[in-house]
Design an enzyme around this catalytic site. Structure first.
Site, PDB file in Angstrom:
ATOM      1  N   ASP A  11       0.871  -1.179   0.000  1.00  0.00           N
ATOM      2  CA  ASP A  11       0.000   0.000   0.000  1.00  0.00           C
ATOM      3  C   ASP A  11       0.903   1.221   0.000  1.00  0.00           C
ATOM      4  O   ASP A  11       2.102   1.120   0.244  1.00  0.00           O
ATOM      5  CB  ASP A  11      -0.871  -0.009   1.260  1.00  0.00           C
ATOM      6  CG  ASP A  11      -1.774   1.218   1.355  1.00  0.00           C
ATOM      7  OD1 ASP A  11      -2.369   1.586   0.327  1.00  0.00           O
ATOM      8  OD2 ASP A  11      -1.889   1.808   2.439  1.00  0.00           O
ATOM      9  N   SER A  12       0.332   2.395  -0.241  1.00  0.00           N
ATOM     10  CA  SER A  12       1.138   3.617  -0.181  1.00  0.00           C
ATOM     11  C   SER A  12       1.567   3.927   1.253  1.00  0.00           C
ATOM     12  O   SER A  12       2.544   4.615   1.471  1.00  0.00           O
ATOM     13  CB  SER A  12       0.340   4.788  -0.747  1.00  0.00           C
ATOM     14  OG  SER A  12      -0.837   4.973  -0.005  1.00  0.00           O
ATOM     15  N   GLY A  44      -3.107   8.951  -3.775  1.00  0.00           N
ATOM     16  CA  GLY A  44      -4.399   9.450  -4.268  1.00  0.00           C
ATOM     17  C   GLY A  44      -4.344  10.732  -5.078  1.00  0.00           C
ATOM     18  O   GLY A  44      -5.284  11.042  -5.796  1.00  0.00           O
ATOM     19  N   CYS A  74      -4.038  -1.434  -2.169  1.00  0.00           N
ATOM     20  CA  CYS A  74      -4.269   0.013  -2.251  1.00  0.00           C
ATOM     21  C   CYS A  74      -5.191   0.226  -3.440  1.00  0.00           C
ATOM     22  O   CYS A  74      -4.908  -0.246  -4.548  1.00  0.00           O
ATOM     23  CB  CYS A  74      -2.926   0.713  -2.488  1.00  0.00           C
ATOM     24  SG  CYS A  74      -3.063   2.431  -3.006  1.00  0.00           S
ATOM     25  N   GLU A 153      -5.873   9.960   9.593  1.00  0.00           N
ATOM     26  CA  GLU A 153      -4.522   9.845  10.157  1.00  0.00           C
ATOM     27  C   GLU A 153      -4.260  10.849  11.291  1.00  0.00           C
ATOM     28  O   GLU A 153      -3.196  10.817  11.907  1.00  0.00           O
ATOM     29  CB  GLU A 153      -3.474   9.980   9.039  1.00  0.00           C
ATOM     30  CG  GLU A 153      -3.581   8.826   8.049  1.00  0.00           C
ATOM     31  CD  GLU A 153      -2.346   8.625   7.178  1.00  0.00           C
ATOM     32  OE1 GLU A 153      -1.455   9.469   7.198  1.00  0.00           O
ATOM     33  OE2 GLU A 153      -2.303   7.592   6.479  1.00  0.00           O
ATOM     34  N   CYS A 185     -11.209   2.849  -0.614  1.00  0.00           N
ATOM     35  CA  CYS A 185      -9.874   3.245  -0.152  1.00  0.00           C
ATOM     36  C   CYS A 185      -9.636   2.459   1.137  1.00  0.00           C
ATOM     37  O   CYS A 185     -10.545   2.363   1.974  1.00  0.00           O
ATOM     38  CB  CYS A 185      -9.834   4.754   0.107  1.00  0.00           C
ATOM     39  SG  CYS A 185      -8.321   5.288   0.937  1.00  0.00           S
ATOM     40  N   HIS A 187      -8.198   3.049   3.773  1.00  0.00           N
ATOM     41  CA  HIS A 187      -8.337   3.759   5.052  1.00  0.00           C
ATOM     42  C   HIS A 187      -9.789   3.756   5.556  1.00  0.00           C
ATOM     43  O   HIS A 187     -10.022   3.867   6.751  1.00  0.00           O
ATOM     44  CB  HIS A 187      -7.922   5.233   4.898  1.00  0.00           C
ATOM     45  CG  HIS A 187      -6.463   5.500   5.099  1.00  0.00           C
ATOM     46  ND1 HIS A 187      -5.529   5.174   4.169  1.00  0.00           N
ATOM     47  CD2 HIS A 187      -5.779   6.071   6.136  1.00  0.00           C
ATOM     48  CE1 HIS A 187      -4.328   5.546   4.610  1.00  0.00           C
ATOM     49  NE2 HIS A 187      -4.447   6.089   5.795  1.00  0.00           N
TER      50      HIS A 187
END
Lengths: 265, 265
Positions: A11-12, A44, A74, A153, A185, A187
């Protein structure tokens, strides 16, 4: 021998850890190597060329670590880079888009599917195209939510701002009348409960993490690559920038206290 | 000959364009080469090692373009990378920290200076240390505002969320009693009016863009490097990721309609 080889997952940043969690439930015996591309996070707002270049380098890194299979954990990388990296990968590859799209197609009753994702994923139309291939009669509504990742985050600010931000981002989702929403996504599963509360029970949420883990199990079983060993599975993590920030975030937003990462070289 | 050479200016993305604007006012005859490191944006959550590596590469790129002077137009890069890149640079270098710190020291009457900046800039304590060197009796209060940059880049959401977000981020600034606030990130001048409105006239805002442009003029004059030519100044821009997103943002948040960027190779 190859059965005991690890699964590669990238993932990033920390978002793909939601998939790591799902894999640990669905495939508890599998060794996993996680790669967080923290030197380039977030993907993104990057271009297709850039995301493809980064993903290609990570696939090579993971193949050098002798992984048996790679999960592109991702959504942006799955949307932008998957076709290109499939051409160069020596092992099987799975993105997070297809498992989520399949589940959404199975779930919808009114034929309307909404997707929330990063700007790059939305611009790529990948969810729209993938769902169309599965069933061209379905309507797909895509909405970019560029601020959700940085908000998730920032745990302190999250409490203060999430209701306002979700109200803003979910208004068009409610308006489009979809009965199924893909969390496009990695997250977003972290704030799944708050999204569910705001949309109500008439909208079913599709979390790509769980569906990707299930699909990985199916593929490994078909390829006779499942790890049947009883020894405790090993998880290793690498990052492309200094690991400290990654470890702090993993602990703060995903309660992954035990994640220790090494700087990839 | 060297007088006509361009000034190099770099930032992680579009933020440094606030300095470009200030330079165009203070030094209208100077040719400028702008570099936006959009492959790595944002710097604010990256490590010192990473930011130093990226900054070093950009300094080499700009020196290849024969610049006569380089402005590190990014607070995070100035805070984290300036000492290292000073060692390798062949031309003069100026960061945005020192001009802002000097102006803040001149401005404060009650000896209390607040700084809002990215997490990396705050962690580096660079503003605190720089101000201490100028006057060790001053008190410096630093506050990280990690969500302000992505919010400023989302013009639609900005209108909806800025009041709530500023209320949250500026509450501790008000509480600390500082009479001077350094806008320690090149994006922040874009929302200067809203910050001023919320803090009231008792808090003076220090915008590093204008002070950096003035300091650049002083340095170039001392070095006898000012461009006295009457021909129209040329502005060129390069980005490390595809230029389109950069150009769109430059237009949307800075009204820089004429900025055309090339992909750096």
């Amino acid at each position: 021998m190859q059965n005991k080889a690890p699964i590669g997952l990238f993932d990033s940043g920390v978002g793909g850890l939601t998939i790591l969690k799902a894999l640990q439930v669905v495939l508890p015996s599998e060794n996993i190597i996680y790669f967080g591309d923290t030197a380039h996070v977030p993907y993104g707002n990057k271009s297709k060329t850039a995301v493809t270049k980064y993903s290609t380098e990570i696939v090579k890194f993971l193949e050098n670590k002798k992984v048996k299979f790679i999960i592109v954990g991702c959504n942006t990388a799955s949307a932008l880079a998957l076709p290109s990296i499939k051409k160069i990968a020596k092992v099987g590859l799975l993105g997070v888009l297809m498992p989520a799209a399949k589940q959404a197609v199975k779930t919808t009753k009114n034929g309307k599917i909404a997707v929330i994702a990063t700007q790059a994923t939305v611009n790529s139309n990948s969810y729209k195209n993938t769902i169309s291939k599965l069933n061209k009669n379905l309507k797909v509504y895509q909405f970019a939510c560029p601020l959700l990742v940085p908000l998730i985050e920032d745990k302190k600010l999250l409490k203060t701002l999430l209701p306002t931000m979700l109200k803003y981002y979910l208004a068009p989702v409610k308006k489009c009348g979809a009965d199924t929403l893909i969390l496009g996504c990695t997250h977003y599963p972290i704030i799944k409960n708050q999204i569910a509360k705001m949309l109500g029970s008439s909208v079913k949420l599709i979390d790509s993490a769980h569906n990707t883990a299930l699909e990985t199990k199916n593929i490994l079983a078909q390829k006779k690559l499942l790890n049947t060993s009883k020894t405790k599975a090993k998880i290793r993590a690498y990052t492309s920038d200094a690991p400290k920030h990654f470890e702090t975030l993993a602990k703060a937003i995903l309660n992954q206290k035990s994640i220790k990462a090494e700087l990839a070289k």
